[in-house]
Design a protein around this motif. Structure first.
Motif, PDB file in Angstrom:
ATOM      1  N   LYS A 111       0.829  -1.204   0.000  1.00 22.31           N
ATOM      2  CA  LYS A 111       0.000   0.000   0.000  1.00 22.31           C
ATOM      3  C   LYS A 111       0.867   1.259   0.000  1.00 22.31           C
ATOM      4  N   ARG A 155      -9.352  -6.897   4.341  1.00 20.85           N
ATOM      5  CA  ARG A 155      -9.337  -5.431   4.258  1.00 20.85           C
ATOM      6  C   ARG A 155      -7.975  -4.924   3.797  1.00 20.85           C
ATOM      7  N   GLU A 173      -7.101  -2.653   0.478  1.00 18.62           N
ATOM      8  CA  GLU A 173      -6.452  -1.340   0.547  1.00 18.62           C
ATOM      9  C   GLU A 173      -5.197  -1.301  -0.321  1.00 18.62           C
ATOM     10  N   ARG A 181      -6.306  -1.200  -3.978  1.00 16.36           N
ATOM     11  CA  ARG A 181      -6.798   0.134  -4.332  1.00 16.36           C
ATOM     12  C   ARG A 181      -5.636   1.097  -4.555  1.00 16.36           C
ATOM     13  N   ALA A 182      -4.622   1.036  -3.690  1.00 14.04           N
ATOM     14  CA  ALA A 182      -3.467   1.920  -3.820  1.00 14.04           C
ATOM     15  C   ALA A 182      -2.690   1.640  -5.107  1.00 14.04           C
TER      16      ALA A 182
END
Length: 247
Positions: A201, A229, A233, A236-237
């Motif tokens: 991330k 989770r 994350e 998404r990053a």
């Protein structure tokens, strides 16, 4: 609370009693005595080091306070270097998960350990850090049969250093991808997935996407919500950072 008023001779006797309690395995008794005494500087290194390696999180947390009280008492450079070398060896044991530990128990301990590591940086002009030691422990932990707890503790610490260090962290991405690929076939190890994803991330890249998109990483039968989770994350990053490469 007013231990500074106790005569030095009695303080020394109580300190010896605390050490004897440690030798007999009475860790709680040793902690109670040591916390009530003024710091003896380097003399308290041995018991503080033993307590930091204790098999219970509460004792490890108490040991962090002993270390924190000891550091300001170390005035000589060689004493600081000697104590820090011991601390750097015990840190990754203290930060490692126990079989029965939970995230709400580990988080306060790790926050305290990270603050203690930062205290070491401020203790000397050379700004002692655990960065190089973390890489060594990570490499050792991934060899042979491996030690996922120490590997995870190393990744967790390195994720904390990413934003505070000018060191080249690029090689960490390859290590994290390798770790995640190995965990796909193993049940559990959610903490390891979380720490590896924390680094991805912070260091997003396109080559991490095929690994993060593998459904085995977030299989509810193998991983808990924290890991799911963390993967989301990190994914998404990486998508946000590499959008020009994706479209």
């Amino acid at each position: 609370p007013r231990a500074h008023l106790i005569h030095a001779t009695f303080c020394r006797r109580l300190f010896v009693a605390a050490c004897a309690s440690l030798d007999f395995g009475h860790l709680n008794s040793a902690v109670s005595i040591l916390h009530d005494l003024p710091s003896f500087g380097l003399d308290v290194l041995e018991p503080a080091d033993m307590l930091l390696r204790a098999p219970t999180l509460s004792i490890r947390m108490a040991a962090v306070e002993l270390w924190s009280r000891m550091i300001p008492c170390l005035k000589e450079p060689h004493d600081l270097k000697f104590a820090f070398d011991r601390f750097s060896q015990s840190f990754f044991i203290a930060a490692a998960w126990l079989d029965d530990s939970h995230d709400d128990e580990m988080s306060p301990l790790r926050d305290a350990l990270w603050n203690l590591a930062f205290e070491w940086q401020l203790a000397t002009p050379s700004r002692l850090t655990l960065l190089s030691r973390a890489f060594v422990v990570l490499e050792e932990s991934l060899q042979g049969p491996g030690d996922w707890r120490r590997a995870e503790a190393s990744l967790w610490l390195l994720s904390k250093y990413i934003k505070r260090s000018d060191a080249d962290m690029g090689k960490l991405v390859d290590v994290c991808l390798m770790v995640l690929q190995h965990t796909m076939m193993v049940r559990g190890l959610s903490a390891l997935v979380v720490s590896a994803c924390a680094i991805l991330k912070a260091l997003p890249c396109a080559r991490a996407l095929p690994v993060l998109l593998d459904s085995r990483l977030v299989d509810p039968g193998q991983r808990d919500v924290r890991a799911q989770r963390a993967v989301g994350e990190a994914l998404r990053a990486c998508c946000a950072a590499c959008r020009d490469e994706l479209w």
